[in-house]
Each structure stands twice: as structure tokens, then as C-alpha cells.
Design a protein around this motif. Structure first.
Motif, PDB file in Angstrom:
ATOM      1  N   ASP A  54       0.882  -1.502  -0.092  1.00 54.88           N
ATOM      2  CA  ASP A  54       0.342   0.430   0.183  1.00 54.88           C
ATOM      3  C   ASP A  54       0.808   1.034  -0.162  1.00 54.88           C
ATOM      4  OD1 ASP A  54      -2.539  -1.018  -0.135  1.00 54.88           O
ATOM      5  OD2 ASP A  54      -3.083  -1.320   1.945  1.00 54.88           O
ATOM      6  N   SER A  56       2.712   2.027   2.338  1.00 52.32           N
ATOM      7  CA  SER A  56       3.326   2.665   3.754  1.00 52.32           C
ATOM      8  C   SER A  56       5.021   2.189   4.644  1.00 52.32           C
ATOM      9  CB  SER A  56       2.036   1.442   5.033  1.00 52.32           C
ATOM     10  OG  SER A  56       1.045   2.507   3.822  1.00 52.32           O
ATOM     11  N   SER A 165      -0.616  -4.442   9.226  1.00 52.41           N
ATOM     12  CA  SER A 165      -0.496  -3.592   8.269  1.00 52.41           C
ATOM     13  C   SER A 165      -1.433  -3.422   7.330  1.00 52.41           C
ATOM     14  CB  SER A 165       0.601  -3.683   7.024  1.00 52.41           C
ATOM     15  OG  SER A 165       0.289  -4.424   6.328  1.00 52.41           O
ATOM     16  N   SER A 166      -2.302  -2.031   6.806  1.00 56.28           N
ATOM     17  CA  SER A 166      -3.304  -2.178   5.747  1.00 56.28           C
ATOM     18  C   SER A 166      -3.331  -3.132   4.903  1.00 56.28           C
ATOM     19  CB  SER A 166      -3.659  -0.415   5.684  1.00 56.28           C
ATOM     20  OG  SER A 166      -2.460  -0.556   4.949  1.00 56.28           O
ATOM     21  N   LYS A 167      -2.462  -3.128   4.097  1.00 56.01           N
ATOM     22  CA  LYS A 167      -2.769  -3.984   3.665  1.00 56.01           C
ATOM     23  C   LYS A 167      -2.370  -5.570   3.789  1.00 56.01           C
ATOM     24  CE  LYS A 167      -0.982  -6.483  -0.391  1.00 56.01           C
ATOM     25  NZ  LYS A 167      -1.873  -6.385  -1.621  1.00 56.01           N
ATOM     26  N   SER A 170      -5.977  -5.975   4.328  1.00 56.50           N
ATOM     27  CA  SER A 170      -6.923  -6.686   3.193  1.00 56.50           C
ATOM     28  C   SER A 170      -7.124  -7.375   2.780  1.00 56.50           C
ATOM     29  CB  SER A 170      -6.710  -4.943   2.094  1.00 56.50           C
ATOM     30  OG  SER A 170      -7.263  -5.363   1.087  1.00 56.50           O
ATOM     31  N   ASN A 183      -7.432  -6.333  14.140  1.00 61.35           N
ATOM     32  CA  ASN A 183      -5.930  -5.967  12.998  1.00 61.35           C
ATOM     33  C   ASN A 183      -5.314  -5.264  14.377  1.00 61.35           C
ATOM     34  OD1 ASN A 183      -7.966  -5.539  11.429  1.00 61.35           O
ATOM     35  ND2 ASN A 183      -7.967  -3.510  10.775  1.00 61.35           N
TER      36      ASN A 183
END
Length: 244
Positions: A54, A56, A165-167, A170, A183
């Protein structure tokens, strides 16, 4: 006129002294900055290397020092992956996760300067505590910790907890659309086999060890094995040896 000249000269001398002080202050700051940049890593330090899917920044923790090299692990899971793309009997050396880390992830995450700092290391793959075969040794730039290494570097379960992480979050939802993914604290793979070669040990959200199937849980249903829907894959916390 004499008094005016004297006042101007005195003011000039004051300005010169102030300028010297400012220059000295800036010089000290620059020296401190250069010293910090040249500081060698120590256990417990954090550093930023690479960017995830992503975009980051990825933060890493220093676990060990060996001469001029340092062992680091990502602070959070950088992605969520199956250990192997098919439910099959594999080892770390033959898994698709190892291939992904040392090919796709390595090449897409680090720039050329960062890649030059990452060392190729001989990775030993010991059997699990019950004697299940761990596989042959291999040469890796990126790898997963073994169960034994997790115990060595994290002596308390709470220290093993890691976020996503956001990735990774997802990807976890894609693999587990109906499952619950936390999360804040989530599971992450080790390279140690579980009860057999079709399952591997991971660290769960509470920092304890558990096993998960190498492939999709749905692949197990045809074998009559029931696995919870949120057991598809686990987080990936890569480790690597870098130049100190």
C-alpha cells in the motif's frame, strides 16, 4: 562622532560574538546528526526499511546482533498469506510463501540501496518438537522465524503479539470474508511444521503457538477435516539479516 564610532564598534563586536555562537551551535548539531546516522544498530532498536503493497513504510525491530550484522523482523505483519498456495505436504524450503518473500516481496518492497544492505543467509530448518521433518537448509534473504527462535527472542507471549498493516488487513479479509480478523493483534506464521507437513505453527493473537493448514481451509473439507473459516492463512512477519 567619537562616541558614535565607539558605539558602532561595540555593537559590531557583539554581533561577531553572536555569529560565532550560532556557528558553533550549528556545528555541534551537525556533528550530533552525523554521529546518529553513523550509529550502529543495537538490540531493541527500530528502523524503517522499504514500503509495503500500500506504499506504507515498514518498521523493523532489531532482535539480535552478530558482529557487523543485525537480525531484524517487521513490527507488524506486512501481508496475509497462505503458507502454500495448495493444501499440500511442504517444508519452508518448498513453500510458495518462501518464494513470494524472496522474489515478489523483495523486489517490490526495497530500493536498490536497501537491497544492497540485505544479506543472504543459510537458514536451518529443524524438525518440530515432535520430530516432524523441518526440511533441508536453504539460502534466503528473507525468511520466517522458527518456533524455537520465537521462544528465544520473545520469552513472554505478550511480546509476540503483532498487528496488521493496512495491506495485511485487506488481504486477510479477502481470504476470510466471513471470519473475524483482529487488526490489533493477529496471528503470524513461523517456518516450523505442525503435526504434519500440511500444517505449520503460527503465533496467534494472544502470542501463543497454534497450527494452521498450509492451504485454504476449504481444501480440508473434502478430506473430512473441519477448520474454522478464519483459519485461511496468517500474517507474514519477515525476518532478515542486514548490514549493521
Amino acid at each position: 562622532a567619537g562616541k558614535l564610532y565607539g558605539a558602532l564598534r561595540e555593537r559590531s563586536e557583539i554581533m561577531k560574538k553572536r555569529t560565532k555562537i550560532v556557528i558553533l551551535f550549528l556545528t555541534v548539531l551537525m556533528m550530533l546528526s552525523l554521529s546518529a546516522c553513523g550509529k550502529k544498530l543495537s538490540v531493541g532498536d527500530s528502523l524503517e526499511i522499504g514500503k509495503d503493497g500500500d506504499g506504507s513504510s515498514i518498521w523493523w525491530e532489531v532482535l539480535a546482533i552478530d558482529g557487523d550484522r543485525a537480525l531484524v523482523i517487521s513490527r507488524d505483519s506486512v501481508d496475509w498469506k497462505l503458507f502454500n498456495e495448495q493444501y499440500d505436504n511442504v517444508t519452508w524450503k518448498t513453500s510458495t510463501l518462501r518464494n513470494w518473500l524472496n522474489d515478489t516481496f523483495y523486489n517490490s518492497t526495497f530500493n536498490s540501496n536497501e537491497r544492497s544492505r540485505i544479506l543472504t543467509t543459510t537458514i536451518e530448518n529443524p524438525d518440530n518438537p515432535d520430530g516432524v521433518y523441518g526440511g533441508n537448509n536453504c539460502e534466503d534473504r528473507l525468511f520466517l522465524l522458527s518456533e524455537y527462535e520465537v521462544e528465544e527472542y520473545y520469552d513472554r507471549a505478550a511480546f509476540r503479539e503483532a498487528g496488521l498493516s493496512s495491506k495485511a488487513a485487506s488481504s486477510a479479509k479477502e481470504y476470510n470474508p466471513d471470519g473475524f480478523i483482529n487488526n490489533l493483534n493477529s496471528s503470524w506464521w513461523t517456518r516450523t511444521p505442525g503435526e504434519d507437513g500440511v500444517s505449520f505453527v503460527c503465533v496467534n493473537g494472544e502470542g501463543e503457538f497454534e497450527t494452521r493448514p498450509t492451504g485454504l481451509a476449504s481444501d480440508l473439507y473434502t478430506s473430512g477435516i473441519i477448520v474454522a473459516d478464519d483459519k485461511n492463512g496468517a500474517g507474514v512477519r519477515p525476518a532478515m539479516w542486514i548490514e549493521r
